[in-house]
Write a protein that holds these residues in place. Structure first.
Motif, PDB file in Angstrom:
ATOM      1  N   GLY A  70       1.069  -1.408  -0.052  1.00  0.00           N
ATOM      2  CA  GLY A  70       0.186   0.290  -0.433  1.00  0.00           C
ATOM      3  C   GLY A  70       0.893   1.849  -0.159  1.00  0.00           C
ATOM      4  N   ARG A  71       0.416   2.466  -0.035  1.00  0.00           N
ATOM      5  CA  ARG A  71       1.149   3.347  -0.591  1.00  0.00           C
ATOM      6  C   ARG A  71       1.732   3.945   1.017  1.00  0.00           C
ATOM      7  NH1 ARG A  71      -0.375   7.080  -6.241  1.00  0.00           N
ATOM      8  NH2 ARG A  71      -0.403   5.961  -7.636  1.00  0.00           N
ATOM      9  N   ASP A  72       0.760   3.377   1.981  1.00  0.00           N
ATOM     10  CA  ASP A  72       0.913   4.266   3.099  1.00  0.00           C
ATOM     11  C   ASP A  72       2.051   3.218   3.870  1.00  0.00           C
ATOM     12  OD1 ASP A  72      -0.998   6.366   3.593  1.00  0.00           O
ATOM     13  OD2 ASP A  72      -2.487   5.055   4.598  1.00  0.00           O
ATOM     14  N   ARG A  73       2.462   2.243   3.738  1.00  0.00           N
ATOM     15  CA  ARG A  73       4.048   1.622   3.602  1.00  0.00           C
ATOM     16  C   ARG A  73       4.912   1.685   3.253  1.00  0.00           C
ATOM     17  NH1 ARG A  73       4.056  -5.066   2.458  1.00  0.00           N
ATOM     18  NH2 ARG A  73       6.387  -5.402   4.156  1.00  0.00           N
ATOM     19  N   PHE A  74       4.554   1.839   1.682  1.00  0.00           N
ATOM     20  CA  PHE A  74       5.938   2.790   1.333  1.00  0.00           C
ATOM     21  C   PHE A  74       6.116   4.077   1.156  1.00  0.00           C
ATOM     22  CE2 PHE A  74       7.613   5.487  -2.342  1.00  0.00           C
ATOM     23  CZ  PHE A  74       7.762   4.650  -2.735  1.00  0.00           C
ATOM     24  N   ARG A  75       4.844   4.621   1.703  1.00  0.00           N
ATOM     25  CA  ARG A  75       5.937   6.263   2.065  1.00  0.00           C
ATOM     26  C   ARG A  75       6.632   6.045   3.621  1.00  0.00           C
ATOM     27  NH1 ARG A  75       0.567   7.768   1.074  1.00  0.00           N
ATOM     28  NH2 ARG A  75       0.152   8.965  -0.373  1.00  0.00           N
ATOM     29  N   ALA A  76       6.022   4.979   4.175  1.00  0.00           N
ATOM     30  CA  ALA A  76       6.982   4.958   5.708  1.00  0.00           C
ATOM     31  C   ALA A  76       8.564   3.924   5.726  1.00  0.00           C
ATOM     32  CB  ALA A  76       5.671   4.275   7.009  1.00  0.00           C
ATOM     33  N   HIS A  77       8.539   3.774   4.757  1.00  0.00           N
ATOM     34  CA  HIS A  77       9.643   2.671   4.126  1.00  0.00           C
ATOM     35  C   HIS A  77      10.214   3.787   3.539  1.00  0.00           C
ATOM     36  CE1 HIS A  77      11.432  -1.140   3.442  1.00  0.00           C
ATOM     37  NE2 HIS A  77      12.233  -0.751   2.372  1.00  0.00           N
ATOM     38  N   VAL A  78      10.100   5.080   3.084  1.00  0.00           N
ATOM     39  CA  VAL A  78      11.211   5.948   2.762  1.00  0.00           C
ATOM     40  C   VAL A  78      11.214   6.526   3.675  1.00  0.00           C
ATOM     41  CG1 VAL A  78      10.859   7.567   0.768  1.00  0.00           C
ATOM     42  CG2 VAL A  78       9.891   5.066   0.452  1.00  0.00           C
ATOM     43  N   ALA A  79      10.635   7.467   3.908  1.00  0.00           N
ATOM     44  CA  ALA A  79      11.164   7.546   5.463  1.00  0.00           C
ATOM     45  C   ALA A  79      12.252   7.113   6.142  1.00  0.00           C
ATOM     46  CB  ALA A  79       9.203   8.221   5.785  1.00  0.00           C
ATOM     47  N   ASP A  80      11.786   5.694   6.550  1.00  0.00           N
ATOM     48  CA  ASP A  80      12.453   5.284   7.683  1.00  0.00           C
ATOM     49  C   ASP A  80      14.328   5.373   7.314  1.00  0.00           C
ATOM     50  OD1 ASP A  80      14.118   3.528   9.495  1.00  0.00           O
ATOM     51  OD2 ASP A  80      12.677   1.795   8.832  1.00  0.00           O
ATOM     52  N   ALA A  81      14.361   5.298   5.724  1.00  0.00           N
ATOM     53  CA  ALA A  81      15.211   5.024   5.044  1.00  0.00           C
ATOM     54  C   ALA A  81      15.775   6.296   5.809  1.00  0.00           C
ATOM     55  CB  ALA A  81      15.391   4.630   3.146  1.00  0.00           C
ATOM     56  N   ALA A  82      14.773   7.522   4.978  1.00  0.00           N
ATOM     57  CA  ALA A  82      16.099   8.907   5.062  1.00  0.00           C
ATOM     58  C   ALA A  82      15.902   9.340   6.424  1.00  0.00           C
ATOM     59  CB  ALA A  82      14.238   9.486   3.944  1.00  0.00           C
ATOM     60  N   ARG A  83      15.594   8.200   7.316  1.00  0.00           N
ATOM     61  CA  ARG A  83      16.011   8.641   8.699  1.00  0.00           C
ATOM     62  C   ARG A  83      17.707   7.942   8.862  1.00  0.00           C
ATOM     63  NH1 ARG A  83      10.905   8.454   9.884  1.00  0.00           N
ATOM     64  NH2 ARG A  83      10.908   5.778   9.721  1.00  0.00           N
ATOM     65  N   ARG A  84      17.999   6.917   8.447  1.00  0.00           N
ATOM     66  CA  ARG A  84      19.106   6.289   7.713  1.00  0.00           C
ATOM     67  C   ARG A  84      20.713   6.778   7.128  1.00  0.00           C
ATOM     68  NH1 ARG A  84      18.029   1.082  11.188  1.00  0.00           N
ATOM     69  NH2 ARG A  84      15.655   1.230  10.995  1.00  0.00           N
ATOM     70  N   GLY A  85      19.877   8.088   6.434  1.00  0.00           N
ATOM     71  CA  GLY A  85      21.066   8.381   5.712  1.00  0.00           C
ATOM     72  C   GLY A  85      20.973   7.386   4.021  1.00  0.00           C
ATOM     73  N   ILE A  86      19.241   6.622   4.004  1.00  0.00           N
ATOM     74  CA  ILE A  86      19.635   5.727   2.587  1.00  0.00           C
ATOM     75  C   ILE A  86      18.494   6.679   1.652  1.00  0.00           C
ATOM     76  CG2 ILE A  86      19.444   3.820   1.536  1.00  0.00           C
ATOM     77  CD1 ILE A  86      20.137   2.531   5.023  1.00  0.00           C
ATOM     78  N   GLY A  87      19.488   6.890   0.821  1.00  0.00           N
ATOM     79  CA  GLY A  87      17.886   7.479  -0.437  1.00  0.00           C
ATOM     80  C   GLY A  87      17.663   6.904  -0.999  1.00  0.00           C
ATOM     81  N   PHE A  88      16.561   6.795  -1.918  1.00  0.00           N
ATOM     82  CA  PHE A  88      14.897   5.301  -2.434  1.00  0.00           C
ATOM     83  C   PHE A  88      14.900   5.894  -3.876  1.00  0.00           C
ATOM     84  CE2 PHE A  88      11.765   3.454  -3.231  1.00  0.00           C
ATOM     85  CZ  PHE A  88      11.860   2.366  -2.960  1.00  0.00           C
ATOM     86  N   ASN A  89      15.066   4.607  -4.933  1.00  0.00           N
ATOM     87  CA  ASN A  89      15.276   4.714  -5.749  1.00  0.00           C
ATOM     88  C   ASN A  89      13.964   3.912  -6.239  1.00  0.00           C
ATOM     89  OD1 ASN A  89      15.933   4.466  -9.106  1.00  0.00           O
ATOM     90  ND2 ASN A  89      17.482   3.628  -8.392  1.00  0.00           N
ATOM     91  N   TYR A  90      13.413   4.865  -7.070  1.00  0.00           N
ATOM     92  CA  TYR A  90      11.766   4.587  -6.890  1.00  0.00           C
ATOM     93  C   TYR A  90      11.761   4.163  -8.679  1.00  0.00           C
ATOM     94  CZ  TYR A  90       6.691   3.391  -8.251  1.00  0.00           C
ATOM     95  OH  TYR A  90       5.499   2.875  -7.917  1.00  0.00           O
ATOM     96  N   LEU A  91      11.649   2.502  -8.943  1.00  0.00           N
ATOM     97  CA  LEU A  91      11.823   2.412 -10.845  1.00  0.00           C
ATOM     98  C   LEU A  91      10.218   2.651 -11.962  1.00  0.00           C
ATOM     99  CD1 LEU A  91      12.687  -1.470  -9.392  1.00  0.00           C
ATOM    100  CD2 LEU A  91      14.313   0.541 -10.090  1.00  0.00           C
TER     101      LEU A  91
END
Length: 409
Positions: free
Chosen positions: A47-68
């Motif tokens: 779901g989109r909410d879970r997607f957003r939360a995962h991207v935000a968690d990565a950002a807090r750890r200094g990790i970017g996100f690449n959407y395909l």
């Protein structure tokens, strides 16, 4: 050296990657208006909410996100008013979610994204099939920020790898742990098949018989030297590529459980692995993991494949049984094929002097000799599976799977 790592969107993935040089995660919704490099049935619902939360968690750890956004074909939707509106809505969602970059494979999409969403970095995916200097220069001049080279064509071609690296200034990335057939004749068809099988609104509704993957798997069992005539990079061999100036490596697979992904990242970070090389490079059959089996796997199969109006259900169930025995749908509890990674020390050194593109493998015999040394295939399993593959291909080629005669009846 840095890694771009596939995400399964599980909450335990990011903690498992701590301490390793992971610069970004890559992934996408299981289906969207654009589609991508994996069919929807290969990925868990998201779901989109879970997607957003995962991207935000990565950002807090200094990790970017690449959407395909990397399909090989958009069915010409990109040239319609509806297709453009769908694209813009998806790009708005991507940017609002905090995604840092997107991957494309179609030249039309890159300037569209650069113009409308300049904050997003745009990477070029392997489906763009960049395998020479001219193609790399084309994408650099178009404005790409990074190119993932076509692994099946260049990962073993050190002359070309050096030439491309010297010709362009942008970031170049290599896929480390894929095991497609080198110069695969099915790759073009496979890319298009997978692309349409993850596009919302496509007439296939996510249905796809993965003929190309079945053929690939059968070819490897029929001639095990194909396991080594592939494009994988062993963890121990990363230095051969960093020495040419390649510092960015992509680690697959999005459908893998967290423990499998973490094991792969650790092996490449440490430059060393003990065990079956398939544990690092195979995109299915995750031993002991359960994979996509169980109730979830049954429900997913029913959703995407039980289509009586599309194909014969009895034939599809035969294909399902074949895929299960091969490990294509669920994890296996044993290793019918075992590639001893330690016995491949020195394998890459000899390949550097071979022009695989212009070589007849049956005359060369290099990979076959190393196969005799390092690859073990259970003979009974091999015989049984090859019989199942022959029956499956007969069903498809004759038309029996769809109730179509072969013209001789």
């Amino acid at each position: 050296m840095k890694f771009s790592v596939a995400t399964n969107f599980e909450p335990d993935l990011l903690p498992a990657l701590e301490g390793f040089p992971v610069a970004e995660l890559f992934g996408k919704l299981a289906s969207d208006s654009i589609g991508g490099g994996r069919a929807s049935f290969m990925l868990a619902p998201l779901g989109r909410d879970r997607f957003r939360a995962h991207v935000a968690d990565a950002a807090r750890r200094g990790i970017g996100f690449n959407y395909l956004l990397n399909p090989a074909c958009l069915d010409n939707r990109e040239y319609t008013r509806k297709g453009q509106k769908d694209l813009e809505r998806l790009l708005d969602f991507i940017e609002e979610s905090g995604v840092t970059s997107v991957t494309v494979s179609l030249p039309f999409l890159l300037p569209v994204i650069k113009k409308r969403h300049p904050r997003l970095k745009v990477r070029v995916g392997v489906y763009a099939r960049v395998d020479c200097v001219a193609k790399a220069r084309f994408w650099e001049e178009l404005g790409a920020d990074c190119i993932t080279l076509e692994s099946i064509a260049v990962n073993r071609d050190f002359v070309m790898l050096r030439a491309i690296r010297e010709a362009v200034r942008l970031e170049l990335q290599l896929i480390a742990n894929s095991n497609c057939l080198i110069f695969c004749p099915w790759s073009g068809q496979h890319m298009v098949n997978l692309s349409h099988a993850s596009q919302k609104g496509h007439q296939s509704r996510g249905f796809m018989i993965d003929y190309c993957a079945l053929r690939c798997s059968a070819e490897k069992l029929a001639d095990p030297s194909h396991y080594l005539r592939s494009e994988f990079i062993r963890p121990e061999d990363l230095e051969a590529y960093t020495g040419l100036g390649y510092q960015s490596f992509k680690i697959l697979e999005r459908g893998a459980p967290t423990q499998v992904l973490a094991r792969r990242v650790r092996a490449y970070a440490e430059g060393h692995f003990e065990g079956n090389l398939l544990d690092l490079i195979q995109p299915y059959g995750y031993r002991g993991s359960g994979g996509s089996g169980g109730l979830a796997g049954v429900l997913r199969f029913a959703r995407f494949f039980l289509r009586p109006a599309t194909a014969n259900p009895a034939g599809l169930m035969r294909l399902k049984r074949l895929a299960e025995k091969r490990g294509l749908l669920a994890g296996l509890d044993w290793d019918p094929v075992y590639i001893d990674n330690r016995l491949l020390d020195g394998f890459l050194d000899g390949l550097k002097d071979i022009d695989c593109r212009g070589c007849d493998c049956s005359r060369c015999g290099y990979c076959a000799r190393w196969t005799d040394k390092a690859v073990r295939v259970d003979a009974k399993y091999r015989e049984e599976m090859l019989a199942l593959y022959r029956a499956a291909f007969q069903d498809m080629h004759s038309g029996a799977l769809w109730g179509v005669t072969d013209g001789r009846g």
